[in-house]
Design an enzyme around this catalytic site. Structure first.
Site, PDB file in Angstrom:
ATOM      1  N   LYS A   2       0.843  -1.196   0.000  1.00  0.00           N
ATOM      2  CA  LYS A   2       0.000   0.000   0.000  1.00  0.00           C
ATOM      3  C   LYS A   2       0.883   1.253   0.000  1.00  0.00           C
ATOM      4  CE  LYS A   2      -3.919  -1.856   2.655  1.00  0.00           C
ATOM      5  NZ  LYS A   2      -4.963  -1.662   1.626  1.00  0.00           N
TER       6      LYS A   2
ATOM      7  N   ARG B 203     -10.166 -11.650   2.099  1.00  0.00           N
ATOM      8  CA  ARG B 203     -10.999 -12.728   1.556  1.00  0.00           C
ATOM      9  C   ARG B 203     -10.290 -14.076   1.631  1.00  0.00           C
ATOM     10  NH1 ARG B 203     -11.469  -9.485  -4.009  1.00  0.00           N
ATOM     11  NH2 ARG B 203     -11.213  -7.802  -2.493  1.00  0.00           N
TER      12      ARG B 203
END
Ligand code: BES
Ligand code: ZN
Ligand code: MG
Length: 517
Positions: A292, A366
């Site tokens: 990020k 996920r």
């Protein structure tokens, strides 16, 4: 109670010795404060409309409060406050807060209860005002709804200053006057539950590691040990369960993963199928090799918000002694870049045998949830609810107004929505179309890709479609809580920082389920 304007005028001319808007000279031994509510003046009446408790206080000091309010200008807008000193010998400081109009309740357009929200907001303003004056004990007007008033007090006073040398005054609160103490106590527990989630989320990632998270929850559950079992599953257990997707994320970090498993047996029928709650527990999300940007990355210490809210909801359900069986599951690990980390294009195998191409290592939530959802089914649950700070896309879609809910069950949806109207911590239903499923199944070397083929489009929906590939239960809901993770100034009774949302909605939902036959 309506006070005729004429009487106010008469009493206002009387001599009094109250100090208005002055500094308090009370010593610390008399540092007791009072928060009282007042409704907004209707255009057609001229008097002041005090709550029942405020009116009782007013008459105990022969109308001095309404006198003071009139002198200082009777218009007190919703959420605005006035502080009075020396009105009453027991309460050197009294804060009066505006509750808005008194007649509004559930609002069909806003999907919440205006009255409850006004009370939470007003009480929090009043309590904070007194905290700033370093008043250590506050009595609170229940404003006709002790639970909402207690929530406003407990949530409004919360401040994360664990690592500050100079801390805010610890304020204790109690309801003022004759009250339904059960409602007040319930509000305290709801507020404490959300505050526990806030504390876990706000805590720095070097302090709340997977191990420290699990230990904190274990300790919070220790008073209920007779009804609770805590399993802190180590890496070898995770391996034996063949949770390859979870392990692929955790292996990038030096910090060992923990799979936290909580059992709360609140139902008299120990064979009652449990409600299973699953929470994403990434204690720090750097993005991994798909790193990020550094700006704002510190907020990713709260990427365990799903685990924090579901575990806090379970702790609160135990504190409320709710008659229901609940299992809480939290896969806990860090998502870090390293020589052992997932690489874009890697293929991993989840617990149910499905293979996943990891095209973006920052879509790690996920992956860890896939295995946890598979495991959830082994308890033959009556329903599965997972919460996760899963996608930036849900923040784009809904902002901080509501958590996005993706569910295969109208039954679950109705109950979640009903709970959220009561708590004011709202939810909004989102689609689970096959349209999105195609986008994660048709572009992989493997069964699934962890990102949709039109990468940014419908990002929250493709993430939900991915999770659904690991669900066979008839009643499952996924709450994407990335948009409600932080509070700037949107929710007036929460300070700036990690929000702990939607803990109270989960608790209210559980309470509703527990009361069903
Ligand atoms: N933890 C983030 C999602 C997030 C973003 C939470 C902002 C709170 C605030 C998640 O792991 C993530 O990075 N998701 C990616 C998915 C993408 C790579 C498909 C995202 O949302 O950008
Ligand atoms: Zn994440
Ligand atoms: Mg990520």
């Amino acid at each position: 109670m309506l006070i005729p304007f004429r009487r106010v005028l008469l009493t206002a001319t009387r001599q009094h010795n109250c100090r208005l808007f002055s500094d308090s000279h009370a010593t610390s031994s008399t540092r007791k404060g009072l928060v009282l509510g007042v409704y907004e003046k209707q255009p057609d009446n001229e008097g002041i409309r005090l709550t029942e408790a405020a009116a009782a206080f007013d008459s105990s000091i022969s109308g001095k409060l309404s006198e003071m309010l009139t002198i200082s200008g009777p218009l007190l807008k919703k959420g605005k406050s006035r502080t009075f000193y020396g009105l009453h010998q027991d309460f050197p400081s009294v804060v009066v807060v505006g509750l808005g109009k008194s007649s509004t309740g559930v609002c069909g357009k806003e999907n919440w209860d205006n009255c409850k929200e006004s009370i939470r907001a007003a009480v929090s303003v009043g309590c904070r005002q007194l905290q700033d004056l370093e008043v250590a004990h506050v009595e609170v007007d229940p404003c006709g709804d002790g639970q909402s008033a207690a929530e406003g007090a407990v949530l409004g006073l919360f401040e994360y200053d664990e690592f500050k040398t100079k801390k805010k005054v610890r304020v204790t609160t109690q309801p003022y006057g004759s009250v339904d103490s059960a409602a007040w106590q319930k509000g305290v527990l709801y507020g404490d539950g959300q505050n526990l989630a806030r504390r876990l989320m706000e805590a720095p990632a070097n302090h709340i590691t997977p191990t420290a998270f699990a230990n904190t929850i274990e300790q919070k559950l220790s008073p209920f040990a007779h009804k609770v079992a805590v399993h802190k599953r180590p890496q070898c257990w995770i391996e034996s369960e063949q949770m390859g997707a979870f392990l692929s994320v955790s292996k990038g970090s030096e910090e060992p993963p923990v799979f936290l498993e909580l059992h709360y047996k609140g139902s008299l029928d120990s064979a009652q199928p449990p409600l299973v709650l699953v929470g994403k527990g990434i204690t720090f999300d750097s993005g991994g090799i798909s790193l990020k940007p550094s700006s704002g990355m510190d907020a990713m210490r709260a990427d365990m918000g799903g685990a924090a809210t579901v575990c806090s909801a379970l702790v609160t359900a135990a504190a409320l002694k709710l008659p229901i069986n609940i299992i809480g599951l939290a896969p806990l690990c860090e998502n870090m870049p390293s020589g052992k980390a997932n690489k874009p294009g890697d293929v991993v195998r989840a617990k149910n045998g499905k293979t996943i191409q990891v095209d973006n290592t920052d879509a790690e939530g996920r992956l860890i949830l896939a295995d946890a959802l598979c495991y959830a089914h082994s308890f033959k649950p009556r329903a599965i609810i997972n919460a996760a700070t899963l996608t930036g896309a849900v923040d784009v879609a809904l902002g901080s107004a509501a958590a996005g809910v993706f569910t295969n069950s109208d039954w679950l949806w109705e109950r979640l929505q009903k709970a959220s109207i009561v708590t004011g911590d709202r939810v909004w239903r989102m689609p689970l179309f096959q349209h999105y499923t195609k986008q994660i199944t048709e572009n992989a070397l493997a069964d699934l890709n962890n990102v949709g083929k039109y990468s940014r489009s419908g990002g929250a929906c493709t993430a939900a479609a991915f999770l659904r590939e690991f669900v066979t239960a008839d009643h499952w809901a996924h709450l994407d809580i990335a948009g409600v993770m932080t509070n700037k100034d949107e929710i007036p009774y929460l300070r700036k920082g990690m929000s702990g949302r939607p803990t109270r909605t989960l608790v209210e939902f559980i309470a509703g389920l527990a009361s069903e036959p």
